[in-house]
Design a protein around this motif. Structure first.
Motif, PDB file in Angstrom:
ATOM      1  N   ALA A   1     -90.273  20.879  62.070  1.00 16.84           N
ATOM      2  CA  ALA A   1     -89.050  20.612  62.837  1.00 16.84           C
ATOM      3  C   ALA A   1     -88.679  19.136  62.775  1.00 16.84           C
ATOM      4  O   ALA A   1     -87.511  18.779  62.579  1.00 16.84           O
ATOM      5  CB  ALA A   1     -89.244  21.049  64.292  1.00 16.84           C
ATOM      6  N   ALA A   2     -89.662  18.253  62.933  1.00 20.91           N
ATOM      7  CA  ALA A   2     -89.392  16.818  62.868  1.00 20.91           C
ATOM      8  C   ALA A   2     -88.922  16.412  61.476  1.00 20.91           C
ATOM      9  O   ALA A   2     -88.037  15.562  61.320  1.00 20.91           O
ATOM     10  CB  ALA A   2     -90.647  16.042  63.253  1.00 20.91           C
ATOM     11  N   ARG A   3     -89.503  17.020  60.474  1.00 22.04           N
ATOM     12  CA  ARG A   3     -89.105  16.707  59.089  1.00 22.04           C
ATOM     13  C   ARG A   3     -87.650  17.087  58.849  1.00 22.04           C
ATOM     14  O   ARG A   3     -86.876  16.320  58.259  1.00 22.04           O
ATOM     15  CB  ARG A   3     -90.010  17.452  58.106  1.00 22.04           C
ATOM     16  N   ILE A   4     -87.256  18.267  59.332  1.00 24.83           N
ATOM     17  CA  ILE A   4     -85.874  18.721  59.144  1.00 24.83           C
ATOM     18  C   ILE A   4     -84.900  17.803  59.869  1.00 24.83           C
ATOM     19  O   ILE A   4     -83.888  17.368  59.315  1.00 24.83           O
ATOM     20  CB  ILE A   4     -85.724  20.170  59.647  1.00 24.83           C
ATOM     21  N   VAL A   5     -85.204  17.499  61.112  1.00 22.76           N
ATOM     22  CA  VAL A   5     -84.287  16.703  61.932  1.00 22.76           C
ATOM     23  C   VAL A   5     -84.125  15.293  61.381  1.00 22.76           C
ATOM     24  O   VAL A   5     -83.006  14.783  61.248  1.00 22.76           O
ATOM     25  CB  VAL A   5     -84.797  16.667  63.391  1.00 22.76           C
ATOM     26  N   THR A   6     -85.229  14.644  61.058  1.00 19.57           N
ATOM     27  CA  THR A   6     -85.145  13.264  60.582  1.00 19.57           C
ATOM     28  C   THR A   6     -84.598  13.186  59.161  1.00 19.57           C
ATOM     29  O   THR A   6     -84.002  12.172  58.784  1.00 19.57           O
ATOM     30  CB  THR A   6     -86.518  12.578  60.650  1.00 19.57           C
ATOM     31  N   GLY A   7     -84.783  14.246  58.390  1.00 21.41           N
ATOM     32  CA  GLY A   7     -84.285  14.238  57.020  1.00 21.41           C
ATOM     33  C   GLY A   7     -82.838  14.630  56.889  1.00 21.41           C
ATOM     34  O   GLY A   7     -82.202  14.344  55.865  1.00 21.41           O
ATOM     35  N   THR A   8     -82.290  15.279  57.904  1.00 21.26           N
ATOM     36  CA  THR A   8     -80.924  15.790  57.844  1.00 21.26           C
ATOM     37  C   THR A   8     -79.931  14.930  58.621  1.00 21.26           C
ATOM     38  O   THR A   8     -78.813  14.692  58.170  1.00 21.26           O
ATOM     39  CB  THR A   8     -80.878  17.233  58.392  1.00 21.26           C
ATOM     40  N   LEU A   9     -80.351  14.459  59.795  1.00 15.69           N
ATOM     41  CA  LEU A   9     -79.421  13.805  60.720  1.00 15.69           C
ATOM     42  C   LEU A   9     -79.657  12.299  60.738  1.00 15.69           C
ATOM     43  O   LEU A   9     -80.347  11.769  61.608  1.00 15.69           O
ATOM     44  CB  LEU A   9     -79.598  14.387  62.129  1.00 15.69           C
ATOM     45  N   GLU A  10     -79.059  11.606  59.814  1.00 13.87           N
ATOM     46  CA  GLU A  10     -79.275  10.159  59.720  1.00 13.87           C
ATOM     47  C   GLU A  10     -78.619   9.406  60.871  1.00 13.87           C
ATOM     48  O   GLU A  10     -79.142   8.394  61.344  1.00 13.87           O
ATOM     49  CB  GLU A  10     -78.745   9.635  58.384  1.00 13.87           C
ATOM     50  N   SER A  11     -77.470   9.881  61.342  1.00 21.85           N
ATOM     51  CA  SER A  11     -76.749   9.128  62.361  1.00 21.85           C
ATOM     52  C   SER A  11     -77.344   9.308  63.752  1.00 21.85           C
ATOM     53  O   SER A  11     -77.349   8.366  64.552  1.00 21.85           O
ATOM     54  CB  SER A  11     -75.269   9.541  62.383  1.00 21.85           C
ATOM     55  N   LEU A  12     -77.864  10.510  64.066  1.00 18.02           N
ATOM     56  CA  LEU A  12     -78.415  10.741  65.400  1.00 18.02           C
ATOM     57  C   LEU A  12     -79.461  11.857  65.362  1.00 18.02           C
ATOM     58  O   LEU A  12     -79.212  12.986  65.779  1.00 18.02           O
ATOM     59  CB  LEU A  12     -77.298  11.088  66.397  1.00 18.02           C
ATOM     60  N   PRO A  13     -80.664  11.560  64.861  1.00 17.25           N
ATOM     61  CA  PRO A  13     -81.742  12.553  64.932  1.00 17.25           C
ATOM     62  C   PRO A  13     -82.164  12.771  66.378  1.00 17.25           C
ATOM     63  O   PRO A  13     -81.838  11.972  67.256  1.00 17.25           O
ATOM     64  CB  PRO A  13     -82.864  11.909  64.104  1.00 17.25           C
ATOM     65  N   PHE A  14     -82.899  13.851  66.613  1.00 18.53           N
ATOM     66  CA  PHE A  14     -83.298  14.162  67.991  1.00 18.53           C
ATOM     67  C   PHE A  14     -84.731  14.681  68.016  1.00 18.53           C
ATOM     68  O   PHE A  14     -85.277  15.113  66.991  1.00 18.53           O
ATOM     69  CB  PHE A  14     -82.344  15.186  68.610  1.00 18.53           C
TER      70      PHE A  14
END
Length: 340
Positions: free
Chosen positions: A28-41
């Motif tokens: 889950a962390a990999r997907i979020v940080t790899g996809t949402l450059e402007s505002l990961p969560f």
């Protein structure tokens, strides 16, 4: 024109709401940080069970208040038990995963917790009734939540030193609280409606406790009280765009012109297939139409609007959840490229 320099996520931003499917915190962390450059969560994974759900996770943050699971839901306890320990363990696992994937990261990072009104509507006193029905209990709960959240945000900042933390307060039950639609334990009646001024003041106290930390209030129910949330000091309001009605137009326009960020949930959270997410411009077409109807400046659109799913993605398939977040990014880019 609105001064948007206070939005650390910048223009043409996209983010998620919080929950994702599955039980793998690292994935889950990999997907979020790899996809949402402007505002990961910081992801939530409720499929792991009690304590990983939004209410249980937030009870694990409370200071000097504890809760355990009953058949009817979460209930206040005298001391921390297995359910509290499990909630805290799940959160540590999520934080460990995000810390691993944000080495050297600098930028905004969103974390979420249930807000004081939704929490008081969901968390039971020892007699089985919601804390919502007891003014003193509500006050104690809000104070405990505020203190616990402060420690949580400090922990996030220690783990991700380059992060500008953004706090999301989840308040899906707020419209029901204001309308007197929260049922009592018996189900035969409802708790008395909370005066909007009382609700606003309680939220204002929570928001003010975090100083210059941006606070976004998420409400995926009909009847989002935009004006109340703005007056309470919210930096932004997150909502399901499909639930807006013409009665909301004026409030949305005032929010946009008044400097409030709008997190527009335009990507379905469930009930769709990944292959259906092929038209980013079409996804935000309704937002553009609303902007034109309100007579707002097109240049303001990508500055004020952040694109999100309509609600959490816990009920979606892993493949759809990944596709939905990617689609949010593309749709946000479309707003910037073609604001007219």
């Amino acid at each position: 024109m609105t001064d948007t320099t206070k939005f650390p996520w910048g223009p043409a931003a996209a983010t998620g709401i919080g929950s994702l499917p599955g039980e793998d915190a690292r994935e889950a962390a990999r997907i979020v940080t790899g996809t949402l450059e402007s505002l990961p969560f910081l992801p939530e994974l409720p499929a792991r069970g009690p304590g990983a759900d939004m209410i249980g996770r937030t009870t694990g943050l409370l200071t000097e208040l504890y809760a355990h699971v009953e058949p009817s839901g979460w209930r206040i306890s005298d001391r921390p038990g297995r359910d509290t320990r499990r909630a805290r363990a799940w959160l540590r696992e999520d934080l460990d995963a995000v810390e691993e994937f944000t080495q050297g990261f600098e930028g905004p990072l969103k974390v979420s917790a249930v807000g004081p009104w939704t929490l008081s509507a969901a968390l039971e006193r020892r007699n089985g009734e919601a804390m919502l029905g007891d003014t003193g209990a509500r006050r104690d709960l809000a104070a405990s939540l505020t203190e616990g959240l402060g420690g949580h945000l400090d922990d996030v900042r220690r783990r991700v030193p380059g992060a500008r933390v953004v706090l999301q307060l989840d308040e899906p039950s707020l419209p029901a609280v204001l309308a007197g639609r929260v049922p009592t334990a018996s189900g035969y009646r409802a708790h008395r409606a909370v005066d909007p001024a009382v609700a606003e003041e309680a939220l204002r106290e929570v928001v003010a406790a975090f100083g210059d930390t941006p606070v976004v209030v998420h409400c995926c129910a009909p009847g989002v009280p935009f004006g109340l949330l703005r007056r309470a000091g919210a930096t932004g309001v997150s909502f399901d765009f499909s639930l807006l009605t013409e009665r909301d137009d004026e409030a949305v326009g005032e929010a946009a012109e008044g400097g409030t960020a709008l997190f527009a949930g335009v990507v379905p959270g469930r009930g769709a297939h990944a292959e259906e997410l092929s038209d980013p411009a079409g996804t935000v077409g309704g937002v553009r139409s609303l902007w034109r109807r309100l007579g707002l400046s097109p240049a303001l659109l990508p500055e004020v609007v952040t694109v999100t799913p309509a609600c959490g993605l816990a009920g979606a398939s892993p493949g759809y959840a990944r596709a939905a977040l990617t689609h949010c990014v593309r749709a946000a880019t479309s707003l910037a490229d073609n604001p007219e």
